[in-house]
Design a protein around this motif. Structure first.
Motif, short mmCIF file in Angstrom:
data_model
loop_
_atom_site.label_atom_id
_atom_site.label_comp_id
_atom_site.label_asym_id
_atom_site.label_seq_id
_atom_site.Cartn_x
_atom_site.Cartn_y
_atom_site.Cartn_z
N VAL A 83 -49.99 -37.55 6.11
CA VAL A 83 -50.71 -37.48 7.36
C VAL A 83 -50.48 -38.55 8.05
O VAL A 83 -50.78 -39.89 7.74
CB VAL A 83 -52.61 -37.41 7.27
N LEU A 84 -49.86 -38.33 9.20
CA LEU A 84 -49.36 -39.30 10.35
C LEU A 84 -50.41 -39.35 11.32
O LEU A 84 -50.75 -38.49 12.03
CB LEU A 84 -48.12 -38.92 10.90
N THR A 85 -50.96 -40.73 11.74
CA THR A 85 -51.67 -40.88 12.83
C THR A 85 -51.21 -41.87 13.59
O THR A 85 -50.75 -42.98 13.18
CB THR A 85 -53.27 -41.22 12.18
N ILE A 86 -51.46 -41.72 14.87
CA ILE A 86 -50.93 -42.78 15.91
C ILE A 86 -52.20 -43.04 16.80
O ILE A 86 -52.61 -42.21 17.47
CB ILE A 86 -49.88 -42.36 16.46
N LYS A 87 -52.50 -44.26 16.77
CA LYS A 87 -53.74 -44.69 17.45
C LYS A 87 -53.16 -45.66 18.71
O LYS A 87 -52.50 -46.35 18.63
CB LYS A 87 -54.53 -45.45 16.72
N GLY A 88 -53.78 -45.35 19.89
CA GLY A 88 -53.76 -46.31 21.11
C GLY A 88 -54.48 -47.51 20.96
O GLY A 88 -55.15 -47.89 20.02
N THR A 89 -54.23 -48.38 21.89
CA THR A 89 -54.70 -49.91 21.75
C THR A 89 -56.21 -49.73 21.86
O THR A 89 -57.22 -50.41 21.66
CB THR A 89 -54.13 -50.69 22.88
N ASP A 90 -56.67 -48.62 22.45
CA ASP A 90 -58.29 -48.38 22.54
C ASP A 90 -58.86 -47.70 21.18
O ASP A 90 -60.03 -47.60 21.16
CB ASP A 90 -58.56 -47.17 23.66
#
Length: 103
Positions: A83-90
């Motif tokens: 599972v690939l997740t990409i989170k922003g700075t928020d």
């Protein structure tokens, strides 16, 4: 049996309030399936955190995006579904998807 504290794919999706793969149009991931690496293309050039979990929810790697293209080497990981997740700075997940490693 997943390790204590590990999150499953469905739990990851539920926690992020995502019911299917999310596709942020400012981010592309290629190739999928991956052999030795995949590249995250970040068209808006924002700083994001890339995380890769195994199917039991164990964090296998994380990496900060740097530029337009960030290469993520997966040579040390076994074949399988991740599972690939990409989170922003928020801290909000802007993308999640199944990532396959197949050699």
């Amino acid at each position: 049996q997943p390790p204590a504290g590990a999150r499953t794919y469905n739990q990851l999706l539920t926690e992020s309030k995502i019911h299917n793969d999310t596709r942020n149009k400012n981010i592309d991931v290629y190739p999928n399936p991956a052999i030795n690496y995949f590249i995250v293309y970040n068209y808006d050039l924002s700083n994001n955190m890339i995380s890769l979990y195994d199917i039991s929810g164990k964090l296998m790697m994380s990496k900060q995006t740097k530029d337009l293209a960030t290469r993520v080497d997966v040579n040390d990981l076994p074949n399988g579904v991740y599972v690939l997740t990409i989170k922003g700075t928020d801290g909000k997940i802007s993308r999640t998807e199944k990532m396959v490693i197949a050699r």
